[in-house]
Enzyme design. Structure first.
Site, short mmCIF file in Angstrom:
data_model
loop_
_atom_site.label_atom_id
_atom_site.label_comp_id
_atom_site.label_asym_id
_atom_site.label_seq_id
_atom_site.Cartn_x
_atom_site.Cartn_y
_atom_site.Cartn_z
N CYS A 61 0.83 -1.20 0.00
CA CYS A 61 0.00 0.00 0.00
C CYS A 61 0.87 1.26 0.00
CB CYS A 61 -0.92 0.02 1.22
SG CYS A 61 -1.86 1.55 1.39
N CYS A 69 0.50 3.62 3.35
CA CYS A 69 1.00 3.23 4.66
C CYS A 69 2.35 3.91 4.90
CB CYS A 69 1.17 1.71 4.73
SG CYS A 69 -0.38 0.80 4.88
N HIS A 119 -3.86 0.92 8.25
CA HIS A 119 -4.38 0.50 6.96
C HIS A 119 -5.77 -0.13 7.06
CE1 HIS A 119 -4.10 -1.02 2.78
NE2 HIS A 119 -4.73 -2.09 3.25
N ASN A 132 -14.06 9.04 -0.95
CA ASN A 132 -14.70 7.88 -1.56
C ASN A 132 -14.36 6.68 -0.71
OD1 ASN A 132 -15.45 9.50 -3.78
ND2 ASN A 132 -13.56 9.03 -4.86
N HIS A 171 -6.60 1.84 1.80
CA HIS A 171 -6.21 2.62 2.98
C HIS A 171 -7.18 3.77 3.20
CE1 HIS A 171 -2.77 3.62 5.74
NE2 HIS A 171 -3.48 4.74 5.82
N HIS A 208 -8.55 7.09 3.27
CA HIS A 208 -8.04 8.35 2.75
C HIS A 208 -9.13 9.08 2.00
CE1 HIS A 208 -7.93 6.02 -0.96
NE2 HIS A 208 -7.73 7.13 -1.64
N GLN A 210 -9.60 12.90 -0.68
CA GLN A 210 -8.90 13.74 -1.64
C GLN A 210 -9.36 15.18 -1.54
OE1 GLN A 210 -8.30 11.87 -5.67
NE2 GLN A 210 -9.74 10.34 -4.89
#
Length: 347
Positions: free
Chosen positions: A70, A73, A116, A156, A167, A169, A171
């Site tokens: 990933c 991470c 994660h 999303n 992971h 997250h 944007q």
């Protein structure tokens, strides 16, 4: 909050946001990366009047890597990632495969936690508050970039949404134009002001409070409700009770209360379809006023949270009417969705 800015090996900016002031971030990106080359271009559609980002370089972006590879991470045990340090609280960096770049805007990735296997709903209130601070700081920083007209912070969640990195997250997009959805809201608000002399967002929130049937939860500073004409099967709009144009204008009381309210909403979303169901896929989107709009103080900051799952094991696809004509058909009555979201409240 402590903020530390650095550069990755290919020149992209990375910013650590830490809850402790004594944290030192001095790790250096050791990867042999080539300078970033993007082909992002904004094209105007003369028929619809909107803009389309053409970004062919995104075809090469990372796609569903295994967990031990990933890129979000921390860099540990000899494996180098997008984050040079061995741990982090919240980190933001320029996207390696941006939809918008250069004169066409900017795209950033926000990592909510170094864990994660977590999700935003797993965060503590302190961690969620730090994410809010990062969103706010990035909005302020990106507002100062030449040509940026609007900043969009969003998450999303779930492969069904199209997420390619598991992971936790989100944007941030910095657009060089006002987005079509915001422009529609502005036109509606202007027409409402001309017809009534009142603010459309204020009237909308007050109508939902008075009706109460679609209110999901309410606190001193925030109110969350399913909109009267919800487009999605389960859709919640979250407003601060004191109208502000963007995240920068939230007062301390609203900031303090936000983590508890938002985490409760996310946890309810994961309970909608009952035990044994996979985590609910969703999109969480902050709507902020464009910076250059002379009527921006009439705009109301709010978050829209919705899922494409309409019932257990079934998704809401955008087919002919939605994709072809922008006319949504919702299978779940908003009142039923609100009732279900009240039923699954944390006890």
């Amino acid at each position: 909050m402590k903020k530390t800015s650095t550069r990755l090996a290919d020149g992209r900016e990375l910013v650590y946001y830490d809850s402790r002031d004594d944290v030192v971030r001095d790790a250096v990106d050791q990867r042999p990366l080539d300078p970033i080359s993007t082909t992002s271009e904004i094209r105007h559609d003369p028929l619809l009047g909107d803009s389309v980002a053409i970004a062919s370089h995104r075809q090469a972006r990372t796609y569903h890597p295994p967990a031990d590879e990933c890129p979000l991470c921390p860099s540990r045990d000899g494996r180098l990632s997008e984050i040079p340090d061995g741990d982090y609280d919240v980190v933001v960096f320029e996207n390696r495969f941006p939809s918008l770049a250069g004169d066409s805007g900017r795209c950033e990735v926000v990592c909510f936690t170094s864990d994660h296997d977590a999700s935003f709903a797993d965060l503590t209130e302190e961690q969620a508050a730090l994410v809010l601070e990062a969103w706010t700081d990035r909005t302020a920083e990106l507002a100062e970039l030449p040509g940026v007209q609007q900043v969009f912070c969003f998450e999303n969640r779930g492969a069904e949404i199209g997420v390619t990195l598991g992971h936790p997250h989100g944007q941030i997009y910095a657009y060089p134009f006002t987005t079509p959805r915001t422009a529609l809201m502005q036109r509606s608000a202007a027409a409402h002001r001309a017809a009534t002399g009142r603010n459309l967002f204020d009237d909308l929130v007050e109508r939902e409070r008075a009706d109460a049937e679609r209110v999901v939860l309410e606190s001193d500073q925030w109110i969350a409700f399913v909109p009267y004409a919800a487009h999605w099967p389960y859709e919640v709009h979250l407003y601060p009770k004191r109208r502000v144009p963007d995240l920068r204008a939230l007062d301390e009381d609203a900031r303090t209360e936000f983590p508890q309210v938002y985490l409760e909403l996310l946890r309810r979303f994961d309970r909608i379809f009952g035990d044994g169901e996979p985590p609910t896929p969703y999109i969480a989107a902050w709507h902020q006023a464009p910076f250059a709009d002379p009527g921006r103080d009439d705009f109301a900051l709010h978050l829209e949270l919705f899922t494409i799952r309409r019932t257990s094991g079934k998704l809401k696809f955008l087919a002919g009417s939605e994709s072809g004509m922008s006319v949504f058909i919702n299978d779940v009555p908003p009142e039923a969705a609100a009732r279900r979201l009240r039923e699954v409240a944390t006890t």
